[in-house]
Design an enzyme around this catalytic site. Structure first.
Site, PDB file in Angstrom:
ATOM      1  N   ASP A 165       3.476  -0.472  11.945  1.00  0.00           N
ATOM      2  CA  ASP A 165       3.515  -1.695  12.752  1.00  0.00           C
ATOM      3  C   ASP A 165       4.733  -2.579  12.487  1.00  0.00           C
ATOM      4  O   ASP A 165       4.702  -3.778  12.758  1.00  0.00           O
ATOM      5  CB  ASP A 165       2.212  -2.499  12.535  1.00  0.00           C
ATOM      6  CG  ASP A 165       1.996  -2.880  11.086  1.00  0.00           C
ATOM      7  OD1 ASP A 165       2.830  -2.525  10.234  1.00  0.00           O
ATOM      8  OD2 ASP A 165       0.973  -3.528  10.791  1.00  0.00           O
ATOM      9  N   GLY A 177       0.847  -1.196   0.000  1.00  0.00           N
ATOM     10  CA  GLY A 177       0.000   0.000   0.000  1.00  0.00           C
ATOM     11  C   GLY A 177       0.879   1.241   0.000  1.00  0.00           C
ATOM     12  O   GLY A 177       1.849   1.312   0.745  1.00  0.00           O
ATOM     13  N   ARG A 234      -4.607  -2.546  10.481  1.00  0.00           N
ATOM     14  CA  ARG A 234      -5.028  -3.935  10.243  1.00  0.00           C
ATOM     15  C   ARG A 234      -4.866  -4.795  11.503  1.00  0.00           C
ATOM     16  O   ARG A 234      -5.834  -5.370  11.981  1.00  0.00           O
ATOM     17  CB  ARG A 234      -4.138  -4.442   9.111  1.00  0.00           C
ATOM     18  CG  ARG A 234      -4.317  -5.806   8.648  1.00  0.00           C
ATOM     19  CD  ARG A 234      -3.559  -5.984   7.352  1.00  0.00           C
ATOM     20  NE  ARG A 234      -4.360  -5.522   6.229  1.00  0.00           N
ATOM     21  CZ  ARG A 234      -5.383  -6.208   5.728  1.00  0.00           C
ATOM     22  NH1 ARG A 234      -5.728  -7.359   6.229  1.00  0.00           N
ATOM     23  NH2 ARG A 234      -6.070  -5.739   4.709  1.00  0.00           N
ATOM     24  N   THR A 237       4.936   2.137   6.089  1.00  0.00           N
ATOM     25  CA  THR A 237       3.519   1.789   6.233  1.00  0.00           C
ATOM     26  C   THR A 237       2.841   2.812   7.116  1.00  0.00           C
ATOM     27  O   THR A 237       3.375   3.179   8.167  1.00  0.00           O
ATOM     28  CB  THR A 237       3.278   0.379   6.823  1.00  0.00           C
ATOM     29  OG1 THR A 237       1.900   0.298   7.226  1.00  0.00           O
ATOM     30  CG2 THR A 237       4.140   0.063   8.018  1.00  0.00           C
ATOM     31  N   ARG A 292       0.773  -5.200  -4.912  1.00  0.00           N
ATOM     32  CA  ARG A 292       0.960  -6.213  -3.870  1.00  0.00           C
ATOM     33  C   ARG A 292       1.398  -7.553  -4.496  1.00  0.00           C
ATOM     34  O   ARG A 292       1.066  -8.612  -3.985  1.00  0.00           O
ATOM     35  CB  ARG A 292      -0.322  -6.379  -3.058  1.00  0.00           C
ATOM     36  CG  ARG A 292      -0.689  -5.141  -2.255  1.00  0.00           C
ATOM     37  CD  ARG A 292      -1.743  -5.442  -1.222  1.00  0.00           C
ATOM     38  NE  ARG A 292      -2.313  -4.250  -0.628  1.00  0.00           N
ATOM     39  CZ  ARG A 292      -1.812  -3.622   0.439  1.00  0.00           C
ATOM     40  NH1 ARG A 292      -0.719  -4.060   1.002  1.00  0.00           N
ATOM     41  NH2 ARG A 292      -2.419  -2.559   0.924  1.00  0.00           N
ATOM     42  N   ASP A 294       0.451   2.156   8.792  1.00  0.00           N
ATOM     43  CA  ASP A 294       0.025   1.415   9.996  1.00  0.00           C
ATOM     44  C   ASP A 294       1.076   1.468  11.114  1.00  0.00           C
ATOM     45  O   ASP A 294       0.769   1.206  12.269  1.00  0.00           O
ATOM     46  CB  ASP A 294      -0.259  -0.049   9.643  1.00  0.00           C
ATOM     47  CG  ASP A 294      -1.521  -0.205   8.810  1.00  0.00           C
ATOM     48  OD1 ASP A 294      -2.184   0.810   8.553  1.00  0.00           O
ATOM     49  OD2 ASP A 294      -1.847  -1.336   8.407  1.00  0.00           O
ATOM     50  N   ASP A 308       5.792  -5.047   5.904  1.00  0.00           N
ATOM     51  CA  ASP A 308       6.246  -6.405   6.230  1.00  0.00           C
ATOM     52  C   ASP A 308       6.149  -7.372   5.046  1.00  0.00           C
ATOM     53  O   ASP A 308       6.995  -8.251   4.899  1.00  0.00           O
ATOM     54  CB  ASP A 308       5.506  -6.960   7.465  1.00  0.00           C
ATOM     55  CG  ASP A 308       4.007  -6.887   7.320  1.00  0.00           C
ATOM     56  OD1 ASP A 308       3.519  -6.242   6.379  1.00  0.00           O
ATOM     57  OD2 ASP A 308       3.311  -7.498   8.153  1.00  0.00           O
TER      58      ASP A 308
HETATM   59  O1  F6P Z   1      -0.939  -0.252   3.963  1.00  0.00           O
HETATM   60  C1  F6P Z   1      -1.658  -0.872   4.981  1.00  0.00           C
HETATM   61  C2  F6P Z   1      -3.094  -0.573   4.811  1.00  0.00           C
HETATM   62  O2  F6P Z   1      -3.197   0.809   4.824  1.00  0.00           O
HETATM   63  C3  F6P Z   1      -4.005  -1.232   5.840  1.00  0.00           C
HETATM   64  O3  F6P Z   1      -4.234  -0.475   6.982  1.00  0.00           O
HETATM   65  C4  F6P Z   1      -5.257  -1.449   5.046  1.00  0.00           C
HETATM   66  O4  F6P Z   1      -5.999  -2.523   5.573  1.00  0.00           O
HETATM   67  C5  F6P Z   1      -4.740  -1.757   3.708  1.00  0.00           C
HETATM   68  O5  F6P Z   1      -3.549  -1.022   3.561  1.00  0.00           O
HETATM   69  C6  F6P Z   1      -5.693  -1.458   2.567  1.00  0.00           C
HETATM   70  O6  F6P Z   1      -5.007  -1.571   1.373  1.00  0.00           O
HETATM   71  P1  F6P Z   1      -5.584  -1.742  -0.092  1.00  0.00           P
HETATM   72  O7  F6P Z   1      -6.993  -1.266  -0.086  1.00  0.00           O
HETATM   73  O8  F6P Z   1      -4.678  -0.899  -0.903  1.00  0.00           O
HETATM   74  O9  F6P Z   1      -5.450  -3.174  -0.421  1.00  0.00           O
END
Ligand code: F6P
Length: 343
Positions: A129, A10, A171, A125, A72, A127, A103
């Protein structure tokens, strides 16, 4: 040296600042050459590149997103994928690869490094994390965006005597929720680290109401779960290449359960990808630039299989394997701060 760079997973504000920092230090101080891989690991798998020089990084410091684009794609999921990546690095005559990601992206970097590639990771990220670093770039901008939203939602919640549930990203850990919740003065903060009890949430909102505060703000991380509930709330079926479900919906669920239990009119606001967009904050520009420069230093020190990290105020390197071994959770110290602000 010839150095490849990719941005995976992301996106988040500050990716361009890392790329710029690495390219400028590499070219000005080491006469390095750079190859940009497009769309994360997909670019390495399929050898899709763009030239990265001083011109291509000009003006990108304040821009969100990533000039290299992201995906991804998981090469480890593809038969012979890691080998295919190694072949691309060879074809491109690369001496090193800088992988900027969370990660998942850095987990692939660990595998490639073990297979003989010379990889340096950069922690990204919103997040926040990743283990091994105090902060990932992108997090500060996301918190700023979420806090601004919470500030704005206060006035409309108050005008209508409503409960507004704000669903933020996060997440498996509630860093954005706890930071923006405390900074925005939320009345209840719910994070994946501590399963929530809707009855208790409703009771605490009623107590606030009894004290004459007829509106409330609840901040919930998308990955928060009710006590005894095993599943997170999902927004779609299926999983991505790294096995993640698409989260979303806990805010709406909570708003309706709160309204049922309290009789207070409730609404949910899902901040979603707004948190990932826009121009990086000065803190993130600074951190991302230091990470980019730090990554080039690591390359020239042959410090491979490492991730650049922030420890206190210093940029250091830590083993990539350690950084990707587990999720960094919100600590009890911050939970205590949040709890101490309410009865
Ligand atoms: O990058 C992490 C994150 O922001 C998470 O918090 C979220 O669940 C996810 O990406 C959503 O990503 P996408 O909609 O791009 O798959």
């Amino acid at each position: 040296m010839r150095v490849g760079i990719l941005t995976g997973g992301g996106d988040c504000p500050g990716l361009n600042a890392v790329i710029r920092g690495a390219v400028r230090k590499g070219i000005f101080h080491h006469k390095d050459e750079f190859v940009g891989f497009m769309e994360g690991w997909r670019g390495v798998l399929e050898n899709i590149t763009m030239p990265l020089d001083l011109n291509s990084v000009a003006g990108i410091l304040p821009r969100g997103g990533t000039i290299l684009k992201s995906s991804r794609t998981n090469p480890a999921k593809k038969e012979g994928g890691i080998q295919q990546c190694l072949e691309t690095l060879k074809k491109q005559r690369l001496d090193a690869l800088i992988a900027i990601g969370g990660d998942d992206t850095l987990g692939v970097a660990v595998k490639l490094n073990a297979a003989g590639a010379k990889v340096v990771g950069v922690p990204k990220t919103i997040d926040n994390d990743l283990t091994g670093t105090d902060f990932c770039f992108g997090f500060d901008t996301a918190v700023t965006t979420a806090t601004d939203a919470i500030d704005k939602l206060h006035s409309t919640a108050e005008a209508h005597n409503r409960v507004i549930v704000v669903e933020v990203m996060g997440r498996n850990s509630g860093w954005i929720a706890i930071y923006s919740g405390i900074a925005g003065g939320a009345d209840v903060i719910l994070i994946p680290e501590r399963p929530f009890d809707v009855d208790k949430v409703a009771k605490s909102l009623k107590r606030r109401h009894d004290l004459g505060r007829y509106f409330s703000i609840v901040v919930v991380a998308e990955g928060a779960k009710p006590v005894g509930g095993t599943d997170q709330t999902t927004a779609a079926d299926g999983k991505d290449a790294f096995g993640h479900v698409r989260l979303g919906g806990v805010g709406n669920m909570l708003a309706s359960e709160i309204e049922k239990r309290t009789g207070f009119e409730s609404r949910a606001v899902v901040l979603g990808h707004i948190q990932r967009g826009g121009s990086p904050s000065p803190f993130d520009r600074m951190l991302a630039t230091r990470y980019g420069v730090g990554a080039i230093d690591a390359v020239h020190n042959s410090d491979f299989g490492k991730m650049v990290a922030l420890r206190g105020t210093d940029i250091v390197t830590v083993p990539l394997e350690q950084a990707t071994s587990r999720t960094r959770m919100v600590g009890q110290d911050l939970i205590d701060v949040a709890e101490s602000l309410h009865d």
